[in-house]
Design an enzyme around this catalytic site. Structure first.
Site, PDB file in Angstrom:
ATOM      1  CB  SER A 417     -11.379  20.419 -24.490  1.00 49.62           C
ATOM      2  OG  SER A 417     -12.278  20.218 -23.458  1.00 49.62           O
ATOM      3  CG  HIS A 438      -8.983  19.340 -28.691  1.00 41.73           C
ATOM      4  ND1 HIS A 438      -8.824  20.695 -28.730  1.00 41.73           N
ATOM      5  CD2 HIS A 438     -10.147  19.129 -28.041  1.00 41.73           C
ATOM      6  CE1 HIS A 438      -9.843  21.277 -28.126  1.00 41.73           C
ATOM      7  NE2 HIS A 438     -10.657  20.350 -27.700  1.00 41.73           N
ATOM      8  CD  GLU A 450      -5.948  22.603 -30.673  1.00 42.57           C
ATOM      9  OE1 GLU A 450      -5.552  23.765 -30.729  1.00 42.57           O
ATOM     10  OE2 GLU A 450      -6.559  22.154 -29.688  1.00 42.57           O
ATOM     11  CG  ASN A 488     -10.686  25.367 -26.639  1.00 41.07           C
ATOM     12  OD1 ASN A 488     -11.379  25.762 -27.573  1.00 41.07           O
ATOM     13  ND2 ASN A 488     -10.869  24.186 -26.077  1.00 41.07           N
TER      14      ASN A 488
HETATM   15  P1  NAI Z   1     -20.725  14.179 -23.001  1.00 42.95           P
HETATM   16  O1  NAI Z   1     -21.080  14.350 -21.573  1.00 42.95           O
HETATM   17  O2  NAI Z   1     -21.678  14.601 -24.044  1.00 42.95           O
HETATM   18  O3  NAI Z   1     -20.385  12.635 -23.282  1.00 42.95           O
HETATM   19  C1  NAI Z   1     -19.624  11.826 -22.449  1.00 42.95           C
HETATM   20  C2  NAI Z   1     -20.128  10.407 -22.652  1.00 42.95           C
HETATM   21  O4  NAI Z   1     -19.203   9.521 -22.050  1.00 42.95           O
HETATM   22  C3  NAI Z   1     -21.490  10.126 -22.001  1.00 42.95           C
HETATM   23  O5  NAI Z   1     -22.354   9.597 -22.976  1.00 42.95           O
HETATM   24  C4  NAI Z   1     -21.182   9.090 -20.939  1.00 42.95           C
HETATM   25  O6  NAI Z   1     -22.219   8.143 -20.771  1.00 42.95           O
HETATM   26  C5  NAI Z   1     -19.936   8.443 -21.478  1.00 42.95           C
HETATM   27  N1  NAI Z   1     -19.077   7.848 -20.467  1.00 42.95           N
HETATM   28  C6  NAI Z   1     -18.627   8.389 -19.322  1.00 42.95           C
HETATM   29  N2  NAI Z   1     -17.812   7.507 -18.684  1.00 42.95           N
HETATM   30  C7  NAI Z   1     -17.747   6.394 -19.456  1.00 42.95           C
HETATM   31  C8  NAI Z   1     -17.072   5.153 -19.349  1.00 42.95           C
HETATM   32  N3  NAI Z   1     -16.291   4.884 -18.315  1.00 42.95           N
HETATM   33  N4  NAI Z   1     -17.249   4.252 -20.325  1.00 42.95           N
HETATM   34  C9  NAI Z   1     -18.035   4.511 -21.377  1.00 42.95           C
HETATM   35  N5  NAI Z   1     -18.693   5.683 -21.532  1.00 42.95           N
HETATM   36  C10 NAI Z   1     -18.556   6.612 -20.586  1.00 42.95           C
HETATM   37  O7  NAI Z   1     -19.318  14.890 -23.161  1.00 42.95           O
HETATM   38  P2  NAI Z   1     -18.665  15.538 -24.478  1.00 42.95           P
HETATM   39  O8  NAI Z   1     -19.076  16.958 -24.587  1.00 42.95           O
HETATM   40  O9  NAI Z   1     -18.875  14.628 -25.604  1.00 42.95           O
HETATM   41  O10 NAI Z   1     -17.137  15.555 -24.071  1.00 42.95           O
HETATM   42  C11 NAI Z   1     -16.360  14.380 -24.106  1.00 42.95           C
HETATM   43  C12 NAI Z   1     -14.894  14.764 -24.105  1.00 42.95           C
HETATM   44  O11 NAI Z   1     -14.628  15.581 -25.250  1.00 42.95           O
HETATM   45  C13 NAI Z   1     -14.459  15.569 -22.920  1.00 42.95           C
HETATM   46  O12 NAI Z   1     -13.155  15.193 -22.571  1.00 42.95           O
HETATM   47  C14 NAI Z   1     -14.493  17.015 -23.422  1.00 42.95           C
HETATM   48  O13 NAI Z   1     -13.600  17.859 -22.743  1.00 42.95           O
HETATM   49  C15 NAI Z   1     -14.042  16.811 -24.846  1.00 42.95           C
HETATM   50  N6  NAI Z   1     -14.447  17.856 -25.798  1.00 42.95           N
HETATM   51  C16 NAI Z   1     -15.703  18.380 -25.770  1.00 42.95           C
HETATM   52  C17 NAI Z   1     -16.073  19.346 -26.698  1.00 42.95           C
HETATM   53  C18 NAI Z   1     -17.473  19.894 -26.715  1.00 42.95           C
HETATM   54  O14 NAI Z   1     -17.702  20.891 -27.410  1.00 42.95           O
HETATM   55  N7  NAI Z   1     -18.411  19.286 -26.019  1.00 42.95           N
HETATM   56  C19 NAI Z   1     -15.113  19.840 -27.714  1.00 42.95           C
HETATM   57  C20 NAI Z   1     -13.858  19.161 -27.689  1.00 42.95           C
HETATM   58  C21 NAI Z   1     -13.541  18.234 -26.737  1.00 42.95           C
END
Ligand code: NAI
Length: 687
Positions: A417, A438, A450, A488
């Site tokens: 994001s 996105h 996006e 955003n």
């Molecule tokens: P989260 O922390 O809920 O999930 C991340 C997941 O990735 C975790 O389950 C973790 O175990 C896993 N992970 C980390 N490294 C890994 C690897 N090397 N191999 C496999 N799995 C791995 O994070 P979230 O909120 O889902 O965010 C994920 C991405 O989405 C980020 O880049 C964030 O900026 C983006 N994003 C988040 C939004 C939100 O509202 N939370 C909205 C839009 C984008």
């Protein structure tokens, strides 16, 4: 015997049944344009003079029967009188169908919406393909109007006021089976039997659906005022009368004229033509066209990905995988933790149960979503979607491991994001296939994605990403890889201003109310609590490096004390059963007069900045992105449309005065003068 028009083909068979095939020329979808209606009227005159044994309406288009009237014609209506003429003509043609001196049948498959459904309702019998792709409905309310070709009168006559009002007031489309159950159609059967079924109803002349006694009772003049109150209460939860007059007008019409069909029909036409020329309807029609424009961005036809591999099964990755499997893709989902993948299956089951209802499709969708802790799915994947932690180094490391394992044709999408794609691209040998996808949270509810173009992203990759997005029933918005992308970046100044107002002592409820009164679906304070204050803080801190936003202390303090909003039960508000408790405002409280402007103009000013920076390629796409990405009051047509309607010069002056009172964050963006010039030019072209 057959006659061919530009849009209709008329074939009378040896049983003397006339088959009216509709196939709108130069269009993939059947819509009731002016020209189509002209031809139909001409043919109805012929049929009236020399009636066959029966008339059957059917479509030669693959995707459906008729998708509705031509909305582009609506936006050209300048006066109520012109609108009334158009509507009355539509009513006249539907009445001609109804009055044909022989049985009439509508054979429906795919879309049967708006004017198309009104045409079907004017037929004596309706038979529809039972495939789930068949969708019947009267969605006019979503365009700020209500049915006008007699659809209000006929739907109420066919199934009673409760079911008809429910369909018209929600604008929701229903499947053929649901329509059969309610009584809108006579048969819901597989497509291959439609023609046989048409001949059978012509022969057997079955009785119409019987409306149950209690539904009939609701139409009685003594019951109607009571039912009206209930309907208004339901409608007002979703749409304020001042912003969305159409549902209220429809309820009024029914309550007043339900006893006299002829009068009801006349008043239906008057009411809808008044609504058609309102700003609300004009803006909603434009929003509809913008939606179509976004869908049209994906031009490639020969791209058919089958397998999606998602890496990261957290909040976003999990939901993206779940959604893609629901839309028919085979999805492998990879995470470091087994427990996370188990949680994804659980979430998937509850969404599929809600959406699919029946056991077989639920099992099939779950079978398509495969937990894949070792990343075995990478080698078959057509698309990899990365949604791991928001850390550039960790993402780069992952890309280095992933690239050697995937097919040459596979695109790599990141859900980041905030990280510019240029920071991630060096990790890949072939970064032309890197693109941002996105998604917004919650994925199942937010229609926008996006599509982020980095400096090295190829056109082909952009097109593929957009095509994939469209195929999962989401709207692709191409944006450049700049901080916060579009949504955003525009949202953050608005949210931060709300927190500043709270710090100044304006009650939270008053801040939220100013926004919902403007037409936002939710106030900014409640929105921040819902998104999660930790996420808001992170995005705000990131953006504060490149934009003029300072992060309010109150937000930081809440996050430090682990009050993260809805997910922890406490943020700005305390949450009970998932709902914020909003302390009532004291009786003597009057909100500051500039409260709405302080909120909305920060958003609008940032929208102008995004246009100037070329984050998207037009002010249309700013409006579309902000409406579908944030829920910005659709009846106002988006921030750019709103700015134009208030007057650019006036807004610049207002921003200057806010700047002198509250600080530099209100300084009019450097893009305003260009807008003013463009506006002047388009005004002079008009005159
Ligand atoms: P989260 O922390 O809920 O999930 C991340 C997941 O990735 C975790 O389950 C973790 O175990 C896993 N992970 C980390 N490294 C890994 C690897 N090397 N191999 C496999 N799995 C791995 O994070 P979230 O909120 O889902 O965010 C994920 C991405 O989405 C980020 O880049 C964030 O900026 C983006 N994003 C988040 C939004 C939100 O509202 N939370 C909205 C839009 C984008």
């Amino acid at each position: 015997m057959s006659t061919t028009y530009k849009h209709w083909k008329v074939i009378t068979d040896d049983e003397n049944i006339t088959w009216l095939h509709f196939d709108k020329a130069d269009s993939s979808t059947n819509i009731l344009s002016h020209e189509v209606m002209d031809e139909l009227e001409q043919e109805l005159n012929n049929l009236n003079q020399k009636p066959p044994r029966a008339v059957v309406f059917l479509s030669d288009k693959e995707n459906g029967f008729i998708a509705g009237a031509d909305v582009t014609e609506f936006s050209q209506l300048e006066t109520e009188h012109v609108a009334l003429t158009l509507i009355k003509r539509g009513q006249h043609i539907m009445n001609m169908i109804e009055r044909l001196p022989c049985p009439t049948v509508a054979l429906i498959h795919g879309f049967c919406l708006g004017g198309g459904f009104e045409l079907a309702l004017a037929c004596r019998y309706r038979i529809a393909d039972s495939d789930p792709k068949t969708k019947l409905g009267l969605p006019e309310i979503k365009l700020g109007i209500h049915p006008g070709f007699g659809g209000a009168v006929r739907s109420i006559r066919t199934v009673g006021p409760l079911a008809a009002m429910n369909m018209m007031l929600t604008g929701r489309a229903m499947s053929a089976r649901a329509a059969k159950k309610i009584g809108f159609i006579h048969h819901a059967i597989p497509k291959r039997y439609l023609v046989t079924a048409a001949k059978s109803v012509i022969k057997k002349a079955p009785a119409n659906h019987k409306i149950v006694w209690w539904a009939k009772l609701a139409n009685h003049k003594l019951a109607r005022p009571w039912v009206k109150k209930i309907l208004i209460k339901q409608v007002s939860k979703k749409a304020q009368r001042a912003h969305y007059p159409a549902p209220y007008a429809l309820i009024d019409l029914w309550e007043r004229y339900a006893d006299d069909e002829q009068r009801f029909m006349e008043e239906e036409a008057i009411s809808v033509s008044q609504l058609m020329v309102t700003k609300t309807a004009q803006n909603l029609v434009r929003v509809f066209s913008l939606q179509e424009k976004m869908k049209a961005y994906s031009q490639i036809k020969d791209y058919h990905p089958k397998h999606i591999h998602v890496i990261g099964g957290g909040v976003m990755g999990g939901d993206i995988g779940i959604w893609c499997a629901l839309q028919g893709y085979n999805v492998t989902i990879q995470d470091q933790a087994h427990a996370t993948l188990a949680a994804v299956r659980k979430r998937a089951y509850s969404l599929y149960k809600r959406k699919l209802k029946k056991r077989l499709p639920i099992t099939e969708a779950l079978d398509r979503l495969i937990p894949d802790i070792n990343g075995n799915g990478l080698k078959q994947a057509d698309v990899v979607i990365e949604a791991i932690f928001e850390d550039a180094e960790v993402k780069r490391e992952l890309f280095k491991q992933v690239e050697p394992k995937i097919k040459e044709t596979c695109i790599i999408a990141t859900n980041t994001s905030s990280i510019p794609l240029e920071e991630l691209a060096p990790a890949l040998k072939d970064s032309t296939r890197l693109v941002g996808l996105h998604f917004f949270n919650p994925v199942a509810m937010m229609p926008l994605v996006e599509i982020v173009r980095g400096k090295t992203t190829s056109d082909e990759t952009m097109q593929r990403a957009a095509s994939l997005t469209k195929s999962i029933r989401r709207l692709p918005l191409p944006v450049s890889s700049s901080p916060g992308f579009l949504v955003n970046r525009i949202l953050m100044p608005y949210l931060m201003e709300a927190v500043v107002l709270a710090e100044e002592g304006v009650p939270l409820k008053a801040i939220d109310k100013a926004a919902t009164d403007f037409g936002m679906p939710m106030g900014p304070i409640e929105l921040a609590d819902t998104v999660g204050l930790d996420i808001c803080l992170k995005v705000a801190e990131n953006l504060s490096q490149t934009m003029d936003i300072s992060v309010p202390e109150r937000l930081r303090n809440l996050v430090n004390s682990k009050h993260l909003g809805k997910k922890t039960g406490q943020g700005f508000y305390t949450f009970k059963k998932g709902k914020p408790v909003k302390p009532a405002l004291t009786k003597d409280f009057t909100p500051p007069t500039d409260l709405p402007d302080r909120l909305i103009l920060r958003l609008v000013n940032e929208a102008v900045a995004c246009l100037r920076d070329g984050v998207v390629d037009s002010s249309d796409m700013i409006d579309a992105g902000v409406i579908f990405g944030t829920g910005f009051a659709p009846f106002r047509g988006g921030p750019m449309c709103y700015a134009n309607s208030r007057g650019i010069e006036q807004l610049i002056k207002l921003l200057e005065s806010l700047d002198s009172r509250y600080g530099h964050r209100f300084k009019p963006d450097a893009g305003w003068p260009t807008l003013m010039k463009e506006n002047d030019t388009s005004e002079s072209i008009k005159t």
